[in-house]
Design an enzyme around this catalytic site. Structure first.
Site, PDB file in Angstrom:
ATOM      1  N   ASP A 288       0.779  -1.260   0.000  1.00 42.59           N
ATOM      2  CA  ASP A 288       0.000   0.000   0.000  1.00 42.59           C
ATOM      3  C   ASP A 288       0.805   1.303   0.000  1.00 42.59           C
ATOM      4  O   ASP A 288       1.788   1.434   0.718  1.00 42.59           O
ATOM      5  CB  ASP A 288      -0.866   0.102   1.266  1.00 42.59           C
ATOM      6  CG  ASP A 288      -1.614  -1.145   1.596  1.00 42.59           C
ATOM      7  OD1 ASP A 288      -1.591  -2.082   0.814  1.00 42.59           O
ATOM      8  OD2 ASP A 288      -2.205  -1.180   2.685  1.00 42.59           O
TER       9      ASP A 288
ATOM     10  N   PHE B 201       2.120  -0.933   9.956  1.00 43.71           N
ATOM     11  CA  PHE B 201       1.148  -1.076   8.871  1.00 43.71           C
ATOM     12  C   PHE B 201       0.744   0.288   8.314  1.00 43.71           C
ATOM     13  O   PHE B 201       1.248   1.320   8.746  1.00 43.71           O
ATOM     14  CB  PHE B 201      -0.073  -1.855   9.381  1.00 43.71           C
ATOM     15  CG  PHE B 201       0.078  -3.361   9.310  1.00 43.71           C
ATOM     16  CD1 PHE B 201       1.325  -3.960   9.245  1.00 43.71           C
ATOM     17  CD2 PHE B 201      -1.042  -4.184   9.310  1.00 43.71           C
ATOM     18  CE1 PHE B 201       1.454  -5.350   9.174  1.00 43.71           C
ATOM     19  CE2 PHE B 201      -0.928  -5.568   9.244  1.00 43.71           C
ATOM     20  CZ  PHE B 201       0.310  -6.151   9.181  1.00 43.71           C
TER      21      PHE B 201
END
Ligand code: FRU
Length: 494
Positions: free
Chosen positions: A39, A98
């Protein structure tokens, strides 16, 4: 003080980057410096440049303990790597930093808000990820993890919220200077929702409410939310996991979802009116947007998909690239995307062929290449007796091709990489229902070596796919079953 873990990662990436052949990388799409990328994170404009971070495992071309890679660009197309920004080096993020986002603080520092992951043995013996939200603050190069991290934990979840799925904060600033963020979450039964939090300073956060809920419509857990107002409408983006297909709108697996509705800025209330996929191709996930200084809302996504991203050999030194940054707009309640206008500065010589009438196959002088910006408009020669199929084939040689085709009677556009050189039984095709009147369609196709992004009808639908075809296959041809008339404008991209 910089941790040894981050110091090691920085040393490693700098040494390894030199071993990677630049010619084998895309030219104007950001790829992993070394190892694995997923991402986009922390997409922001800071100190006169765009900053783009990414989910990063430098030591392997497969997913692993997540770091944040880092790159900067002035034009969103030429990226310069900076040293990795975050490493999993604290107790609360020891199993991964993350996804997350960035904001600029009033004192000029750059704030990163991200998800810290630490694994914990559960009473039933299973090991689960505990996810909390954490802050790091820096100068655009080096970041210190905030001593008050984690700033949001399971205590800040609404009732029934899963602490194993609480991730991907996307921050923005309100006109009064305070901050908001949306975070992906799901119920204990696995039903996705987007939570809203508020903060006066970016460090102290408070739960506000459930901004939007899945109610079992689109997949399960909702990852990587984003929320903004555009052209007077409220827009919520998210990437649902485990989707079931719905007609031609949503495909199986991890997908992308755009909800459009009204947004009340005073109460931060989103009222949903319309839903659609963001990208209808094969490789696009977890997009994130930035508000450019000139007011454009620009989105970039991970140009891969979780079900096919593990097929390469571990010997490969890097894997993963971003999509083109795309300018967003909302028209008639629908999301439109077009390549950032900065791309036009990369255009070389223009090749134009107007009103080419043919059936079967044609090649056109000056139309080939693997770094291409090409707009094709096609219409039937006879509207009473339309052509049945039209296709553009690219990355083509005697044995290979990838294509995008259009069938006017069904109004279906299809991207097909079956003959791209893949030896795996994975998804090679995807179809999308488009709008076309009397068999006319316009497609802008952007190629950058190993990818194709197709913007249909000025960005009303977009299909993105990677293709790992040898670069020597640089042919482009056009196919028609029935008589068509076609205009082509093509630029080589420098
Ligand atoms: C989406 C995602 C995020 C998570 C990250 C981990 O692709 O699963 O939800 O933060 O990737 O790398």
């Amino acid at each position: 003080m910089m941790s040894q873990t981050l110091r090691d990662a920085r040393k490693y990436e700098e040494a390894m980057e030199r071993k990677i052949d630049k010619a084998a990388r895309p030219d104007f799409h950001l790829a992993a410096r070394v190892g694995w990328m997923n991402d986009p994170n922390g997409f922001s404009y800071y100190k006169g440049e765009y900053h783009l971070f990414y989910q990063y495992h430098p030591y392997d071309s497969h997913w692993g303990p997540m770091h944040w890679g880092h790159a900067v660009s002035e034009d969103l197309l030429h990226w310069r790597y900076l040293p990795a920004a975050l490493a999993p080096d604290m107790d609360y993020d020891r199993d991964g930093c993350f996804s997350g986002s960035a904001a600029v603080l009033p004192d000029g520092r750059h704030l990163l808000l991200y998800t810290g992951v630490s694994r914990e043995a559960q009473p039933d013996g299973s090991i689960r990820d505990i996810q909390t939200q954490c802050v790091a603050v820096g100068d655009g190069m080096d970041y210190d993890k905030y001593t008050g991290s984690p700033v949001l934990t399971e205590k800040d979840l609404p009732e029934g919220g899963s602490r194993f799925d609480f991730r991907d904060p996307k921050i923005w600033q309100k006109p009064d200077g305070s901050y908001r963020c949306v975070i992906g979450n799901c119920t204990e039964q696995g039903d996705g929702r987007i939570l809203l939090y508020s903060s006066p300073d970016g460090m102290n956060w408070k739960y506000e409410k459930i901004l939007a809920a899945n109610n079992q419509r689109f997949g399960r857990m909702w990852e990587c939310p984003d929320c903004f107002v555009l052209d007077g409408k409220g827009v919520l983006l998210t990437s649902p996991q485990d989707m079931l297909p719905q007609g031609f709108e949503y495909h199986n697996g991890n997908g992308t979802l755009c909800l459009i509705g009204s947004y009340d800025e005073k109460t931060d209330t989103f009222t949903e009116e319309h839903d659609q996929s963001i990208d209808y191709g094969i490789d696009f996930y977890a997009p994130q947007t930035v508000l450019a200084p000139d007011g454009r809302r620009i989105m970039i996504g991970w140009m891969q998909n979780w079900d096919t991203c593990n097929l390469h050999t571990p010997e490969q030194l890097w894997f993963g690239q971003m999509s083109l940054p795309r300018e967003l707009s909302v028209r008639n309640g629908r999301l439109y995307q077009k390549p950032v206008r900065e791309l036009e500065a990369l255009r070389g010589e223009e090749v134009r062929h107007g009103n080419v009438t043919f059936t079967d196959v044609v090649r056109l002088a000056g139309v080939e290449g693997r770094k291409v910006d090409m707009e094709v408009t096609v219409r039937p020669v006879d509207t009473e007796n339309m052509y049945r199929k039209f296709a553009v084939r690219f990355a083509q040689d005697d044995a290979h091709q990838t294509s995008v085709s259009f069938r006017p009677y069904e109004s279906i556009v299809k991207v097909d990489r079956k003959f791209s050189g893949s030896r795996r039984a994975i998804i090679h095709q995807r179809r999308c229902l488009v709008n076309s009147k009397d068999g006319t369609i316009k497609m802008r196709i952007i190629l950058d070596k190993f990818s194709a992004e197709v913007f249909v009808n000025d960005g009303e639908h977009v299909l993105t796919a990677t293709m790992y075809t040898d670069l020597a296959a640089d042919g482009i041809s056009f196919f028609a079953d029935g008589a068509v008339s076609m205009d082509v404008v093509k630029y080589e991209l420098k």
